[in-house]
Scaffold this active site. Structure first.
Site, short mmCIF file in Angstrom:
data_model
loop_
_atom_site.label_atom_id
_atom_site.label_comp_id
_atom_site.label_asym_id
_atom_site.label_seq_id
_atom_site.Cartn_x
_atom_site.Cartn_y
_atom_site.Cartn_z
N HIS A 3 -9.50 -2.07 -4.34
CA HIS A 3 -8.36 -2.40 -3.48
C HIS A 3 -7.37 -3.32 -4.20
CE1 HIS A 3 -5.99 -2.62 0.08
NE2 HIS A 3 -5.78 -3.88 -0.24
N HIS A 21 0.83 -1.21 0.00
CA HIS A 21 0.00 0.00 0.00
C HIS A 21 0.87 1.26 0.00
CE1 HIS A 21 -3.16 -2.70 2.14
NE2 HIS A 21 -2.97 -3.04 0.88
N ASP A 45 -3.33 -2.79 -4.64
CA ASP A 45 -2.29 -3.81 -4.43
C ASP A 45 -1.43 -3.99 -5.67
OD1 ASP A 45 -3.03 -4.43 -1.82
OD2 ASP A 45 -4.27 -6.15 -2.39
N HIS A 98 -0.99 -10.94 -5.42
CA HIS A 98 0.43 -10.58 -5.26
C HIS A 98 1.36 -11.54 -6.00
CE1 HIS A 98 -0.63 -7.48 -2.47
NE2 HIS A 98 -1.19 -8.33 -1.63
ZN ZN Z 1 -3.88 -4.69 0.00
#
Ligand code: ZN
Length: 317
Positions: free
Chosen positions: A249, A87, A253, A276
């Site tokens: 969100h 973040h 990321d 991720h």
């Molecule tokens: Zn996040």
């Protein structure tokens, strides 16, 4: 070339104007940490410094220092790590901060309210300082993709020759009665980033919380720093900040993860159910496939191809 520039395309690198400080609890470790963001000079990039450890080891925000991508992104070097960096890295990329020294007094960047809004506002209050070194842009010239079954994330060349914008199209699709499909698109600029992405919070499913805790994750997670999704509704009393806060969100990321290329991107990114791990796999693939991009910078108001120097820098960084 200048006529093709968006107003937010900067010619020069930047740093923060003055020192910024914040503290809080880490989402996964539950540990308290203080963070200081200090201005620094050109070509330094973003560097994390574990000030709570003897000799204050430095960990550069570079793809090669990614050591874990399970539920958050962890950077590490020589056994020293700093976790949940995504973040903060997204805030730097989204606001256009190229260089900063991030002193961390703890193992994990504080989660704050689950979004990047508090950090972004602190950076905006401190201001952004322009440096004298040109900023580099990595321009995608050929499509490049990573895939895991139906999940994928790919980079495509800009829609128009000479375009320097970075556009993200993201779709999530969960098999859950409350949250299934959401899509979101954004052409990044500091203003669009602040209005549409920074305040979207971390989220998780109630059904996963117990297992995550057993695995040593989300120890610092509460309804104050994450949206928790129950069987048919969210548990947070205040509701959502956007109807599609979840996909926003995921875009936050992704921006943090992709920023580990260490350079601003010109092109279009399509992501479907990425996270991720896949985001990081794309960054590594981009680095390994220099035939899919070039790097340009402004030299006396004209864009010059600096790909050879950048490739050397990537190889030795
Ligand atoms: Zn996040």
């Amino acid at each position: 070339m200048a006529h093709l520039l968006h107003p937010y395309i900067r010619m020069f690198q930047t740093t923060v104007n003055k020192t910024i400080e914040f503290s809080g609890i880490g989402l996964h470790t539950g540990s308290h940490a203080t963070v200081k963001i200090l201005p620094c000079g050109k070509d330094k990039g973003i560097r994390f410094i574990r000030k709570d450890i003897p000799h204050a080891p430095v960990i550069k925000a570079k793809a090669k220092n990614v050591v874990a991508t399970h539920y958050s992104t962890t950077l590490g070097k020589d056994g020293v790590t700093v976790s949940t960096v995504e973040h903060l890295l997204a805030a730097f990329y989204g606001l256009g901060i190229d260089n900063a020294a991030v002193e961390v007094y703890g193992p994990e960047i504080p989660i704050m309210d689950g979004s990047a809004a508090p950090i972004t506002e602190l950076i905006m209050e401190a201001g952004i300082r322009e440096l004298t070194q040109p900023r580099r842009y990595l321009v995608i010239t050929k499509p490049i993709e990573v895939r895991d079954k139906d999940k994928y994330v790919r980079l495509l060349p800009p829609d128009r020759e000479g375009e320097r914008a970075f556009t993200i199209d993201y779709t999530i699709d969960f098999s859950h009665p409350y949250l299934s499909k959401q899509s979101f698109s954004i052409t990044l600029s500091p203003a669009a980033f602040r209005e549409e992405v920074v305040s979207a919070r971390t989220f998780g499913f109630l059904r996963d919380v117990e297992l995550l805790r057993e695995n040593g994750l989300v120890r610092g997670g509460t309804l104050k720093n994450a949206v928790v999704i129950g069987e048919s509704d969210i548990l947070n009393e205040g509701g959502l900040r956007f109807p599609d806060e979840f996909v926003r969100h995921k875009v936050l990321d992704l921006i943090g993860d992709i920023s580990l290329l260490g350079v601003h991107i010109a092109g279009r990114l399509n992501a479907h159910r990425s996270g991720h791990t896949l985001n990081h796999a794309l960054v590594k693939k981009v680095i390994k496939n220099p035939e899919t991009w070039k790097v340009v910078e402004f030299v006396e108001e004209e864009l010059a191809d600096v790909s050879p120097q950048f490739r050397t820098a990537l190889a030795t960084a």
